[in-house]
Design a protein around this motif. Structure first.
Motif, PDB file in Angstrom:
ATOM      1  N   SER A 196      -2.782   3.798  13.166  1.00  0.00           N
ATOM      2  CA  SER A 196      -3.524   2.558  12.938  1.00  0.00           C
ATOM      3  C   SER A 196      -4.000   2.505  11.492  1.00  0.00           C
ATOM      4  CB  SER A 196      -4.723   2.489  13.886  1.00  0.00           C
ATOM      5  OG  SER A 196      -5.511   1.353  13.607  1.00  0.00           O
ATOM      6  N   TYR A 197      -3.802   1.350  10.879  1.00  0.00           N
ATOM      7  CA  TYR A 197      -4.222   1.137   9.495  1.00  0.00           C
ATOM      8  C   TYR A 197      -5.160  -0.062   9.425  1.00  0.00           C
ATOM      9  CZ  TYR A 197      -0.231   4.087   8.180  1.00  0.00           C
ATOM     10  OH  TYR A 197       0.667   5.114   8.056  1.00  0.00           O
ATOM     11  N   ARG A 198      -6.266   0.109   8.753  1.00  0.00           N
ATOM     12  CA  ARG A 198      -7.126  -1.018   8.405  1.00  0.00           C
ATOM     13  C   ARG A 198      -6.762  -1.400   6.981  1.00  0.00           C
ATOM     14  NH1 ARG A 198      -9.968  -4.775  11.219  1.00  0.00           N
ATOM     15  NH2 ARG A 198     -11.721  -5.594  10.021  1.00  0.00           N
ATOM     16  N   ILE A 199      -6.329  -2.634   6.775  1.00  0.00           N
ATOM     17  CA  ILE A 199      -5.948  -3.084   5.443  1.00  0.00           C
ATOM     18  C   ILE A 199      -6.865  -4.226   5.018  1.00  0.00           C
ATOM     19  CG2 ILE A 199      -4.113  -4.028   4.000  1.00  0.00           C
ATOM     20  CD1 ILE A 199      -2.082  -2.700   5.754  1.00  0.00           C
ATOM     21  N   THR A 200      -7.433  -4.075   3.846  1.00  0.00           N
ATOM     22  CA  THR A 200      -8.313  -5.092   3.271  1.00  0.00           C
ATOM     23  C   THR A 200      -7.673  -5.570   1.975  1.00  0.00           C
ATOM     24  OG1 THR A 200     -10.230  -3.942   4.203  1.00  0.00           O
ATOM     25  CG2 THR A 200     -10.671  -5.606   2.526  1.00  0.00           C
ATOM     26  N   ALA A 201      -7.474  -6.879   1.864  1.00  0.00           N
ATOM     27  CA  ALA A 201      -6.720  -7.417   0.739  1.00  0.00           C
ATOM     28  C   ALA A 201      -7.391  -8.648   0.151  1.00  0.00           C
ATOM     29  CB  ALA A 201      -5.301  -7.778   1.195  1.00  0.00           C
ATOM     30  N   PRO A 202      -7.226  -8.840  -1.150  1.00  0.00           N
ATOM     31  CA  PRO A 202      -7.707 -10.087  -1.761  1.00  0.00           C
ATOM     32  C   PRO A 202      -6.936 -11.282  -1.207  1.00  0.00           C
ATOM     33  CG  PRO A 202      -7.232  -8.407  -3.430  1.00  0.00           C
ATOM     34  CD  PRO A 202      -6.643  -7.927  -2.140  1.00  0.00           C
ATOM     35  N   THR A 203      -7.585 -12.419  -1.189  1.00  0.00           N
ATOM     36  CA  THR A 203      -6.905 -13.633  -0.716  1.00  0.00           C
ATOM     37  C   THR A 203      -6.207 -14.367  -1.846  1.00  0.00           C
ATOM     38  OG1 THR A 203      -8.979 -14.868  -0.978  1.00  0.00           O
ATOM     39  CG2 THR A 203      -8.502 -13.950   1.207  1.00  0.00           C
ATOM     40  N   ILE A 204      -6.428 -13.931  -3.083  1.00  0.00           N
ATOM     41  CA  ILE A 204      -5.749 -14.533  -4.226  1.00  0.00           C
ATOM     42  C   ILE A 204      -5.195 -13.429  -5.109  1.00  0.00           C
ATOM     43  CG2 ILE A 204      -7.161 -16.630  -4.233  1.00  0.00           C
ATOM     44  CD1 ILE A 204      -8.795 -15.401  -6.507  1.00  0.00           C
ATOM     45  N   GLY A 205      -4.269 -13.790  -5.982  1.00  0.00           N
ATOM     46  CA  GLY A 205      -3.697 -12.830  -6.908  1.00  0.00           C
ATOM     47  C   GLY A 205      -2.245 -12.550  -6.599  1.00  0.00           C
ATOM     48  N   ARG A 206      -1.542 -12.023  -7.593  1.00  0.00           N
ATOM     49  CA  ARG A 206      -0.134 -11.677  -7.438  1.00  0.00           C
ATOM     50  C   ARG A 206       0.093 -10.272  -7.970  1.00  0.00           C
ATOM     51  NH1 ARG A 206       3.900 -16.090  -9.649  1.00  0.00           N
ATOM     52  NH2 ARG A 206       5.271 -14.722  -8.434  1.00  0.00           N
ATOM     53  N   ARG A 207       1.131  -9.607  -7.442  1.00  0.00           N
ATOM     54  CA  ARG A 207       1.478  -8.247  -7.848  1.00  0.00           C
ATOM     55  C   ARG A 207       0.242  -7.340  -7.791  1.00  0.00           C
ATOM     56  NH1 ARG A 207       6.377  -7.477  -9.644  1.00  0.00           N
ATOM     57  NH2 ARG A 207       5.777  -5.552 -10.748  1.00  0.00           N
ATOM     58  N   LEU A 208      -0.403  -7.337  -6.645  1.00  0.00           N
ATOM     59  CA  LEU A 208      -1.642  -6.577  -6.464  1.00  0.00           C
ATOM     60  C   LEU A 208      -1.334  -5.105  -6.189  1.00  0.00           C
ATOM     61  CD1 LEU A 208      -3.456  -9.154  -4.164  1.00  0.00           C
ATOM     62  CD2 LEU A 208      -3.865  -8.774  -6.601  1.00  0.00           C
ATOM     63  N   PRO A 209      -2.021  -4.192  -6.861  1.00  0.00           N
ATOM     64  CA  PRO A 209      -1.781  -2.765  -6.623  1.00  0.00           C
ATOM     65  C   PRO A 209      -2.276  -2.330  -5.253  1.00  0.00           C
ATOM     66  CG  PRO A 209      -3.664  -3.069  -8.082  1.00  0.00           C
ATOM     67  CD  PRO A 209      -3.054  -4.426  -7.896  1.00  0.00           C
ATOM     68  N   ILE A 210      -1.676  -1.266  -4.745  1.00  0.00           N
ATOM     69  CA  ILE A 210      -2.024  -0.711  -3.441  1.00  0.00           C
ATOM     70  C   ILE A 210      -2.876   0.535  -3.633  1.00  0.00           C
ATOM     71  CG2 ILE A 210      -1.100   0.357  -1.337  1.00  0.00           C
ATOM     72  CD1 ILE A 210       1.435  -1.359  -1.765  1.00  0.00           C
ATOM     73  N   LEU A 211      -3.969   0.619  -2.893  1.00  0.00           N
ATOM     74  CA  LEU A 211      -4.856   1.772  -2.922  1.00  0.00           C
ATOM     75  C   LEU A 211      -4.897   2.395  -1.525  1.00  0.00           C
ATOM     76  CD1 LEU A 211      -7.086   3.674  -3.870  1.00  0.00           C
ATOM     77  CD2 LEU A 211      -8.698   1.758  -3.769  1.00  0.00           C
ATOM     78  N   LEU A 212      -4.359   3.600  -1.398  1.00  0.00           N
ATOM     79  CA  LEU A 212      -4.421   4.343  -0.138  1.00  0.00           C
ATOM     80  C   LEU A 212      -5.758   5.070  -0.081  1.00  0.00           C
ATOM     81  CD1 LEU A 212      -0.870   5.990  -0.232  1.00  0.00           C
ATOM     82  CD2 LEU A 212      -1.512   3.860   0.906  1.00  0.00           C
ATOM     83  N   VAL A 263       1.783   8.672   3.344  1.00  0.00           N
ATOM     84  CA  VAL A 263       3.160   8.466   2.888  1.00  0.00           C
ATOM     85  C   VAL A 263       3.872   7.430   3.756  1.00  0.00           C
ATOM     86  CG1 VAL A 263       5.413   9.570   2.608  1.00  0.00           C
ATOM     87  CG2 VAL A 263       3.343  10.743   1.841  1.00  0.00           C
ATOM     88  N   ALA A 264       3.599   7.452   5.059  1.00  0.00           N
ATOM     89  CA  ALA A 264       4.251   6.502   5.963  1.00  0.00           C
ATOM     90  C   ALA A 264       3.945   5.062   5.583  1.00  0.00           C
ATOM     91  CB  ALA A 264       3.821   6.771   7.409  1.00  0.00           C
ATOM     92  N   ALA A 265       2.727   4.803   5.126  1.00  0.00           N
ATOM     93  CA  ALA A 265       2.372   3.434   4.735  1.00  0.00           C
ATOM     94  C   ALA A 265       3.248   2.947   3.590  1.00  0.00           C
ATOM     95  CB  ALA A 265       0.896   3.367   4.335  1.00  0.00           C
ATOM     96  N   LEU A 266       3.607   3.842   2.673  1.00  0.00           N
ATOM     97  CA  LEU A 266       4.478   3.459   1.560  1.00  0.00           C
ATOM     98  C   LEU A 266       5.933   3.384   2.001  1.00  0.00           C
ATOM     99  CD1 LEU A 266       2.971   5.593  -1.354  1.00  0.00           C
ATOM    100  CD2 LEU A 266       2.435   3.236  -0.694  1.00  0.00           C
ATOM    101  N   ASP A 267       6.382   4.397   2.751  1.00  0.00           N
ATOM    102  CA  ASP A 267       7.779   4.417   3.196  1.00  0.00           C
ATOM    103  C   ASP A 267       8.114   3.199   4.050  1.00  0.00           C
ATOM    104  OD1 ASP A 267       8.153   6.800   1.908  1.00  0.00           O
ATOM    105  OD2 ASP A 267       8.046   8.039   3.723  1.00  0.00           O
ATOM    106  N   ARG A 268       7.137   2.739   4.821  1.00  0.00           N
ATOM    107  CA  ARG A 268       7.391   1.644   5.755  1.00  0.00           C
ATOM    108  C   ARG A 268       6.589   0.389   5.389  1.00  0.00           C
ATOM    109  NH1 ARG A 268       7.067   3.619  11.777  1.00  0.00           N
ATOM    110  NH2 ARG A 268       7.884   1.511  11.999  1.00  0.00           N
ATOM    111  N   TRP A 269       6.353   0.244   4.110  1.00  0.00           N
ATOM    112  CA  TRP A 269       5.603  -0.936   3.669  1.00  0.00           C
ATOM    113  C   TRP A 269       6.224  -2.248   4.147  1.00  0.00           C
ATOM    114  CZ3 TRP A 269       0.832  -1.582   2.330  1.00  0.00           C
ATOM    115  CH2 TRP A 269       0.442  -2.797   1.773  1.00  0.00           C
TER     116      TRP A 269
END
Length: 307
Positions: A43-59, A117-123
């Protein structure tokens, strides 16, 4: 048609406002990946901005026993400033209530790294679960952060190795933030050396940019040493682009970065300390993502050093 469009816009705005308390600029949702073997569903909780492009990923890797639903003071702050924050709930979380005799307990330290790693491999699989929320992510710009045992987990991705185990380093990681991480094996109490051989770590191959933040009052029951034990990852890494921030009056939770109800009787809430962690970590993560050399600013009631 006009009324239908108005209803749709209002409904979307209401959904965003409920999903995120940060001025509707972020949204959070729970995702799941089913992994082969005995790991099962992550299970992953993902919190993301609602605006912006090419946003970096923080694990982000939580401390032992906690979950991907914790650490709101940091997660909301980072997301509000442009990061898509991915929080797995690891097998050791109390929410999963893993049985004491479950064979997977012996390799939890490793499965924690695998979860990240799974979150990146299966993004792409995660994106398919909510394209509107994750379509603006840039999976080529990835950083990682972890608190306590989570610091050990993300250090694995940055090149730290465990004696006798296969490395888990991942070249996609551009930098790591270590919050109150465990220190060297030689600093562990004898009983903990027997219980936690996976803490026999070597940071010498950890060459990505790293910021370690510790509390000067963080005396661990795992070690007879003082709070400087938590700085071993900084002092024993290859160096070259690593910094250490020590908060003078903080304990293991650095003033309350875990959010409620993650409180300890010996670690009182300190909003000023949390603000330092927020500001220093954001500056570091931005620098790591863009490849700029990081130098922390000076803070009241904290010391900084780099090597």
């Amino acid at each position: 048609m006009r009324n239908a469009r108005t209803i749709l816009i209002v409904a979307m705005a209401a959904w965003c406002a409920i999903a995120s308390p940060v001025a509707a600029r972020t949204v959070s949702a729970t995702f799941a990946l089913i992994e082969p073997g005995d790991r099962g569903t992550i299970s992953y909780r993902i919190t993301a901005p609602t605006i912006g492009r090419r946003l970096p990923i923080l694990l982000f890797s939580h401390g032992a026993g906690y979950s991907g639903d914790d650490y709101a003071p940091l997660v909301r702050y980072w997301a509000d400033h442009g990061f898509i924050v991915v929080q797995p709930t690891h097998l050791d979380s109390r929410k999963l209530n893993l049985a004491a005799d479950d064979a997977r307990r012996a390799s939890v330290w490793r499965s924690r790294g695998d979860d990240l790693v799974a979150a990146l491999d299966r993004w792409p699989d995660l994106v398919r679960q909510s394209p509107a929320m994750l379509r603006n992510a840039d999976p080529t710009h990835v950083v990682a952060a972890g608190h306590s045992f989570g610091g050990h987990s993300v250090a694995l991705l940055a090149g730290m190795t465990v004696r006798g185990a296969e490395p888990l380093g991942d070249r996609r990681i551009r930098g790591v933030l270590l919050l109150s991480p465990p220190g060297g094996f030689d600093g562990l109490a004898a009983d903990w050396q027997a219980r936690a051989p996976y803490l026999d770590a070597d940071w010498s191959a950890m060459r990505v940019p790293a910021l370690t933040i510790i509390g000067a009052r963080d005396r661990s029951a795992m070690s007879p040493r003082d709070a400087t034990w938590h700085a071993d990852a900084y002092r024993r890494a290859a160096g070259g682009n690593s910094c250490l921030v020590t908060l003078a009056d903080a304990g293991h939770f650095l003033g309350g970065v875990g959010g409620q109800p993650l409180t300890l009787g010996t670690d009182p809430a300190d909003p000023a300390a949390v603000a330092i962690v927020q500001g220093a970590s954001l500056a570091f993560l931005r620098a790591a993502v863009t490849g700029v050399r990081f130098r922390p600013r000076r803070f009241a009631h904290a010391t900084t050093e780099c090597r």
